[in-house]
Design a protein around this motif. Sequence first.
Motif, mmCIF file in Angstrom:
data_model
loop_
_atom_site.group_PDB
_atom_site.id
_atom_site.type_symbol
_atom_site.label_atom_id
_atom_site.label_comp_id
_atom_site.label_asym_id
_atom_site.label_seq_id
_atom_site.Cartn_x
_atom_site.Cartn_y
_atom_site.Cartn_z
ATOM 1 N N GLU A 23 0.812 -1.206 0.000
ATOM 2 C CA GLU A 23 0.000 0.000 0.000
ATOM 3 C C GLU A 23 0.854 1.268 0.000
ATOM 4 O O GLU A 23 0.372 2.334 -0.388
ATOM 5 C CB GLU A 23 -0.943 0.003 1.206
ATOM 6 N N THR A 88 -11.653 -2.732 -10.784
ATOM 7 C CA THR A 88 -11.341 -3.956 -10.053
ATOM 8 C C THR A 88 -10.493 -4.879 -10.912
ATOM 9 O O THR A 88 -10.812 -5.110 -12.085
ATOM 10 C CB THR A 88 -12.635 -4.697 -9.657
ATOM 11 N N ASN A 102 -5.597 -3.541 -1.985
ATOM 12 C CA ASN A 102 -6.562 -2.447 -1.894
ATOM 13 C C ASN A 102 -5.821 -1.124 -1.744
ATOM 14 O O ASN A 102 -5.052 -0.942 -0.812
ATOM 15 C CB ASN A 102 -7.493 -2.641 -0.702
ATOM 16 N N SER A 134 -2.221 0.952 6.303
ATOM 17 C CA SER A 134 -2.773 -0.274 5.736
ATOM 18 C C SER A 134 -1.708 -1.358 5.636
ATOM 19 O O SER A 134 -1.943 -2.523 5.958
ATOM 20 C CB SER A 134 -3.368 0.011 4.358
ATOM 21 N N ASP A 145 -8.500 -6.313 7.840
ATOM 22 C CA ASP A 145 -8.953 -5.794 6.561
ATOM 23 C C ASP A 145 -9.082 -4.284 6.670
ATOM 24 O O ASP A 145 -10.010 -3.771 7.278
ATOM 25 C CB ASP A 145 -10.294 -6.425 6.177
ATOM 26 N N ASN A 147 -9.868 -2.099 4.509
ATOM 27 C CA ASN A 147 -11.085 -1.593 3.874
ATOM 28 C C ASN A 147 -12.271 -1.658 4.832
ATOM 29 O O ASN A 147 -13.051 -0.720 4.953
ATOM 30 C CB ASN A 147 -11.391 -2.398 2.619
ATOM 31 N N ASP A 148 -12.406 -2.776 5.561
ATOM 32 C CA ASP A 148 -13.535 -2.936 6.458
ATOM 33 C C ASP A 148 -13.419 -2.044 7.691
ATOM 34 O O ASP A 148 -14.420 -1.606 8.253
ATOM 35 C CB ASP A 148 -13.656 -4.399 6.900
ATOM 36 N N LYS A 156 -12.679 -2.726 -3.695
ATOM 37 C CA LYS A 156 -11.495 -3.493 -3.346
ATOM 38 C C LYS A 156 -10.792 -3.959 -4.618
ATOM 39 O O LYS A 156 -11.323 -3.854 -5.712
ATOM 40 C CB LYS A 156 -11.868 -4.705 -2.493
ATOM 41 N N HIS A 157 -9.581 -4.494 -4.444
ATOM 42 C CA HIS A 157 -8.839 -5.113 -5.544
ATOM 43 C C HIS A 157 -8.573 -4.118 -6.674
ATOM 44 O O HIS A 157 -8.624 -4.484 -7.850
ATOM 45 C CB HIS A 157 -9.589 -6.339 -6.067
#
Length: 210
Positions: A23, A88, A102, A134, A145, A147-148, A156-157
């Motif tokens: 990241e 994506t 991500n 991240s 995660d 993102n969560d 994502k991705h």
Amino acid sequence: MKLTALVLTLCVAVHANSNGGSETCCVDMVPKHPVDAQSSPFAKTGYKVSVDKEKISDGGEAKITVSGERPFKGYLLQVRDGETAIGTFDIAANDGHSKTINCFTKEKDHHLQSHNTLHKHVDLMLRRWLGMLSHLLNQLPFPVDFNDVFFRGEPKHNMATHNNANDKKSVSVTWKPPKGVKKTYTVYVTVAENGGVFWVRQPTAKITVE
């Protein structure tokens, strides 16, 4: 049709990141190597990026291939709308060359979008900090995660990278654009031949979503 240049960026981390970029590479697309990028013309390197379709329909997909006359060690790939990574990458978990990461650039930072130089600087520093955070969370013995935790509901991705430091002559990945976005994308690539030889953010092919 309004054309917006989007960036498809390839960035490589080799040796220091033999199992792929992280990241921390999301914002500036520069490999975190202790040397500067090459200044020689990318067109003469023998490396290139190609797409199987120059035009795709909304909801379609494009296969993007990175290849070279000489092997390369690793890569990182993004599709960007301005400075925001979107779309994506569809890569199987058991793929022998690639994986997804991500990237969180500006999806949650619209309040910082400004022509003011100070705001742009703050925005850049914030996104770098988010990338580092991240990366650190992903190093924990119990995966978190990002993102969560911080960006629930965001795409994502949206970054592809290598998952080993083996020599590669060609790598192909499938990219899907965001639904309902009909624009022309510009393909940008950063590619590293090895840990000390790499070219940063070079414009290559284009993809138009109709």
